[in-house]
Design a protein around this motif. Structure first.
Motif, PDB file in Angstrom:
ATOM      1  N   VAL A  39       6.150   9.498  10.731  1.00 12.43           N
ATOM      2  CA  VAL A  39       5.265  10.608  11.104  1.00 12.43           C
ATOM      3  C   VAL A  39       5.260  10.902  12.604  1.00 12.43           C
ATOM      4  O   VAL A  39       4.699  11.909  13.023  1.00 12.43           O
ATOM      5  N   ASP A  40       5.864  10.041  13.410  1.00 15.32           N
ATOM      6  CA  ASP A  40       5.902  10.280  14.845  1.00 15.32           C
ATOM      7  C   ASP A  40       7.072   9.506  15.449  1.00 15.32           C
ATOM      8  O   ASP A  40       7.564   8.553  14.849  1.00 15.32           O
ATOM      9  N   GLY A  41       7.496   9.912  16.626  1.00 20.37           N
ATOM     10  CA  GLY A  41       8.657   9.296  17.247  1.00 20.37           C
ATOM     11  C   GLY A  41       9.911   9.794  16.549  1.00 20.37           C
ATOM     12  O   GLY A  41      10.007  10.965  16.188  1.00 20.37           O
ATOM     13  N   VAL A  42      10.867   8.912  16.337  1.00 19.53           N
ATOM     14  CA  VAL A  42      12.089   9.285  15.616  1.00 19.53           C
ATOM     15  C   VAL A  42      11.744   9.365  14.134  1.00 19.53           C
ATOM     16  O   VAL A  42      11.336   8.377  13.535  1.00 19.53           O
ATOM     17  N   THR A  43      11.882  10.537  13.551  1.00 21.31           N
ATOM     18  CA  THR A  43      11.499  10.727  12.143  1.00 21.31           C
ATOM     19  C   THR A  43      12.690  10.960  11.227  1.00 21.31           C
ATOM     20  O   THR A  43      12.512  11.128  10.027  1.00 21.31           O
ATOM     21  N   GLN A  44      13.899  10.990  11.787  1.00 22.54           N
ATOM     22  CA  GLN A  44      15.112  11.077  10.977  1.00 22.54           C
ATOM     23  C   GLN A  44      16.289  10.598  11.806  1.00 22.54           C
ATOM     24  O   GLN A  44      16.174  10.452  13.015  1.00 22.54           O
ATOM     25  N   GLY A  45      17.392  10.306  11.130  1.00 21.81           N
ATOM     26  CA  GLY A  45      18.579   9.842  11.831  1.00 21.81           C
ATOM     27  C   GLY A  45      18.553   8.345  12.096  1.00 21.81           C
ATOM     28  O   GLY A  45      17.798   7.594  11.475  1.00 21.81           O
ATOM     29  N   LEU A  46      19.385   7.919  13.043  1.00 29.55           N
ATOM     30  CA  LEU A  46      19.549   6.505  13.353  1.00 29.55           C
ATOM     31  C   LEU A  46      18.697   6.107  14.553  1.00 29.55           C
ATOM     32  O   LEU A  46      18.694   6.795  15.576  1.00 29.55           O
ATOM     33  N   LEU A  47      17.992   4.997  14.417  1.00 29.09           N
ATOM     34  CA  LEU A  47      17.211   4.466  15.529  1.00 29.09           C
ATOM     35  C   LEU A  47      18.147   3.856  16.565  1.00 29.09           C
ATOM     36  O   LEU A  47      19.139   3.206  16.212  1.00 29.09           O
ATOM     37  N   GLU A  48      17.821   4.054  17.829  1.00 29.75           N
ATOM     38  CA  GLU A  48      18.582   3.491  18.941  1.00 29.75           C
ATOM     39  C   GLU A  48      17.656   2.613  19.773  1.00 29.75           C
ATOM     40  O   GLU A  48      16.427   2.707  19.645  1.00 29.75           O
ATOM     41  N   GLU A  49      18.238   1.798  20.640  1.00 29.67           N
ATOM     42  CA  GLU A  49      17.433   0.953  21.515  1.00 29.67           C
ATOM     43  C   GLU A  49      16.491   1.832  22.354  1.00 29.67           C
ATOM     44  O   GLU A  49      16.895   2.856  22.888  1.00 29.67           O
ATOM     45  N   GLY A  50      15.225   1.429  22.402  1.00 33.28           N
ATOM     46  CA  GLY A  50      14.207   2.176  23.140  1.00 33.28           C
ATOM     47  C   GLY A  50      13.430   3.155  22.291  1.00 33.28           C
ATOM     48  O   GLY A  50      12.371   3.639  22.706  1.00 33.28           O
ATOM     49  N   ASP A  51      13.932   3.470  21.097  1.00 32.67           N
ATOM     50  CA  ASP A  51      13.237   4.415  20.213  1.00 32.67           C
ATOM     51  C   ASP A  51      11.964   3.805  19.652  1.00 32.67           C
ATOM     52  O   ASP A  51      11.880   2.595  19.423  1.00 32.67           O
ATOM     53  N   THR A  52      10.993   4.674  19.395  1.00 26.25           N
ATOM     54  CA  THR A  52       9.797   4.269  18.664  1.00 26.25           C
ATOM     55  C   THR A  52       9.691   5.134  17.416  1.00 26.25           C
ATOM     56  O   THR A  52      10.191   6.266  17.376  1.00 26.25           O
ATOM     57  N   VAL A  53       9.042   4.579  16.430  1.00 27.20           N
ATOM     58  CA  VAL A  53       8.766   5.317  15.197  1.00 27.20           C
ATOM     59  C   VAL A  53       7.402   4.867  14.688  1.00 27.20           C
ATOM     60  O   VAL A  53       7.073   3.681  14.740  1.00 27.20           O
ATOM     61  N   THR A  54       6.627   5.838  14.255  1.00 23.94           N
ATOM     62  CA  THR A  54       5.351   5.521  13.630  1.00 23.94           C
ATOM     63  C   THR A  54       5.488   5.789  12.144  1.00 23.94           C
ATOM     64  O   THR A  54       5.848   6.895  11.730  1.00 23.94           O
ATOM     65  N   TRP A  55       5.229   4.745  11.385  1.00 22.42           N
ATOM     66  CA  TRP A  55       5.304   4.825   9.927  1.00 22.42           C
ATOM     67  C   TRP A  55       3.904   4.961   9.366  1.00 22.42           C
ATOM     68  O   TRP A  55       2.980   4.283   9.817  1.00 22.42           O
ATOM     69  N   GLU A  56       3.757   5.822   8.370  1.00 14.98           N
ATOM     70  CA  GLU A  56       2.526   5.864   7.600  1.00 14.98           C
ATOM     71  C   GLU A  56       2.872   5.280   6.246  1.00 14.98           C
ATOM     72  O   GLU A  56       3.858   5.693   5.626  1.00 14.98           O
TER      73      GLU A  56
END
Length: 130
Positions: A39-56
């Motif tokens: 729901v926030d940060g990287v919401t699709q694609g591949l995560l990279e170093e430094g990325d954040t993602v918020t999961w609900e």
């Protein structure tokens, strides 16, 4: 928060496994039981170093938001993510008690279940590429 490690043999090249493991859309598919969505940060694609993602997600019957950050990546061998925001995060004694009572076992089961799903995706993709 305890450190949980799990090893899973997958009959597919490491690059396929690595990319599936850090793919946000695949994460939602392999965690369907908890209804996880980014729901926030990287919401699709591949995560990279430094990325954040918020999961609900719904864990233990409670809808909640958890924010993770990828703090280390060594392609295609490993990546490390840490929780930045989670339930009980600011209540150290309560969080420690919850970890010891049930969270570690619950999260271990969750990770093993997700690893089995990733194995299925990777081996299917590997068969298609042959």
């Amino acid at each position: 928060m305890p450190i949980i490690k799990h090893h899973q043999f997958i009959e597919a090249p490491v690059e396929i496994c690595f990319n599936l493991a850090r793919n946000v859309v695949i994460h939602t598919k392999t965690s369907a039981k908890t209804k996880e969505t980014a729901v926030d940060g990287v919401t699709q694609g591949l995560l990279e170093e430094g990325d954040t993602v918020t999961w609900e997600a719904t864990h233990l019957g409670i809808k909640q938001r958890l924010t993770a950050k990828v703090t280390h990546m060594e392609k295609p061998i490993e990546f490390v993510d840490i929780m930045l925001k989670r339930p009980f995060h600011s209540f150290t004694p309560i969080g420690w008690i919850a970890d010891k009572l049930f969270l570690e076992k619950y999260m271990t089961r969750f990770i093993i279940s997700r690893a089995k799903e990733l194995k299925s995706f990777a081996e299917k993709q590997n068969r298609l590429l042959r």
